[in-house]
Enzyme design. Structure first.
Site, PDB file in Angstrom:
ATOM      1  N   ARG A 117      -2.111  -5.606  -8.508  1.00 19.25           N
ATOM      2  CA  ARG A 117      -0.760  -6.187  -8.430  1.00 19.25           C
ATOM      3  C   ARG A 117      -0.385  -7.441  -9.545  1.00 19.25           C
ATOM      4  NH1 ARG A 117      -3.639  -7.862  -2.904  1.00 19.25           N
ATOM      5  NH2 ARG A 117      -5.325  -8.169  -4.559  1.00 19.25           N
ATOM      6  N   LYS A 138     -18.400  -6.504   8.459  1.00 14.97           N
ATOM      7  CA  LYS A 138     -17.390  -6.921   8.465  1.00 14.97           C
ATOM      8  C   LYS A 138     -16.260  -6.671   9.499  1.00 14.97           C
ATOM      9  CE  LYS A 138     -13.364  -8.225   5.562  1.00 14.97           C
ATOM     10  NZ  LYS A 138     -12.188  -8.094   3.945  1.00 14.97           N
ATOM     11  N   HIS A 158       0.641  -0.905  -0.086  1.00 15.66           N
ATOM     12  CA  HIS A 158      -0.467  -0.187   0.383  1.00 15.66           C
ATOM     13  C   HIS A 158       0.981   1.298  -0.150  1.00 15.66           C
ATOM     14  CE1 HIS A 158      -3.207  -2.832   2.139  1.00 15.66           C
ATOM     15  NE2 HIS A 158      -3.632  -2.331   1.101  1.00 15.66           N
ATOM     16  N   SER A 172      -3.025  -8.257   2.574  1.00 16.34           N
ATOM     17  CA  SER A 172      -3.218  -7.485   4.498  1.00 16.34           C
ATOM     18  C   SER A 172      -3.667  -9.034   4.723  1.00 16.34           C
ATOM     19  CB  SER A 172      -4.282  -6.482   4.273  1.00 16.34           C
ATOM     20  OG  SER A 172      -3.583  -5.264   4.240  1.00 16.34           O
TER      21      SER A 172
END
Ligand code: PNS
Length: 175
Positions: free
Chosen positions: A101, A52, A28, A144
């Site tokens: 990515r 969440k 990040h 993460s």
């Protein structure tokens, strides 16, 4: 030769780097730093997702983000609920910056980019656009969720997150 101007010298280009950041990783930070080199103002926006529960609270994530981005003068940290495009139009943010990515990220990211563009077309004077920055190769596998998984089982994530995040991860996972 005549050059074409896309704005006046007083135009500020504000962008947002959105995400869950539970917690922020070196991947990040790579994207945030590169966005801060390209644009006038970068807002890192943490999604408040009430359905969440994360490992870290929104305040803890924002606190870590503020500390690890403190060296970038044009970066600030905020949070948002609801639609990202509403956050952008409320603040005059022109574009969403995302790291890509892998090719596998692209399908969903493109879908979101086009949805966000269509939500703002005709609503704001300029649709909120999405810009992709290719993740640096050393962080292509980084997420993460994987960092938490590896750290939970005692794996070494010291090269994947800043030292401050590493300390907070160890502390949280030992509780
Ligand atoms: O780090 P993440 O969890 O991959 O980030 C995803 C995020 C926060 C960028 C995305 O879920 C989002 O923008 N959520 C806000 C709700 C929204 O605007 N949804 C419509 C997207 S087309």
């Amino acid at each position: 030769m005549e050059t074409q101007s896309f704005g006046t010298v007083t135009d500020m280009t504000k962008v947002v780097c959105p995400g869950s950041f539970d917690p922020v990783t070196n991947g990040h930070i790579d994207i945030i730093e590169r966005a801060s080199n390209l644009f006038d103002e970068v807002t890192v926006a943490v999604l408040v997702n009430e359905s969440k529960r994360g490992l870290f609270t929104i305040e803890e994530r924002m606190d870590m983000l503020s500390e690890v981005t403190a060296r970038f003068d044009n970066v600030s940290v905020d949070s948002f609920k609801g639609l990202l495009v509403d956050f952008c139009t409320d603040r005059g943010i022109a574009a969403i910056v995302k790291g890509l990515r892998a090719v596998s990220d692209f399908d969903y990211e493109l879908q979101m980019a086009q949805m966000n563009g269509s939500l703002t077309a005709g609503v704001s004077s300029v649709p909120v656009d999405t810009l992709f920055i290719p993740t640096s190769p050393e962080y292509c596998f980084l997420a993460s969720s994987l960092v938490k998984e590896v750290a939970k089982h005692g794996g070494d994530v010291s090269k994947l997150v800043p030292p401050l995040v590493l300390d907070r991860l160890k502390e949280r996972l030992s509780q």
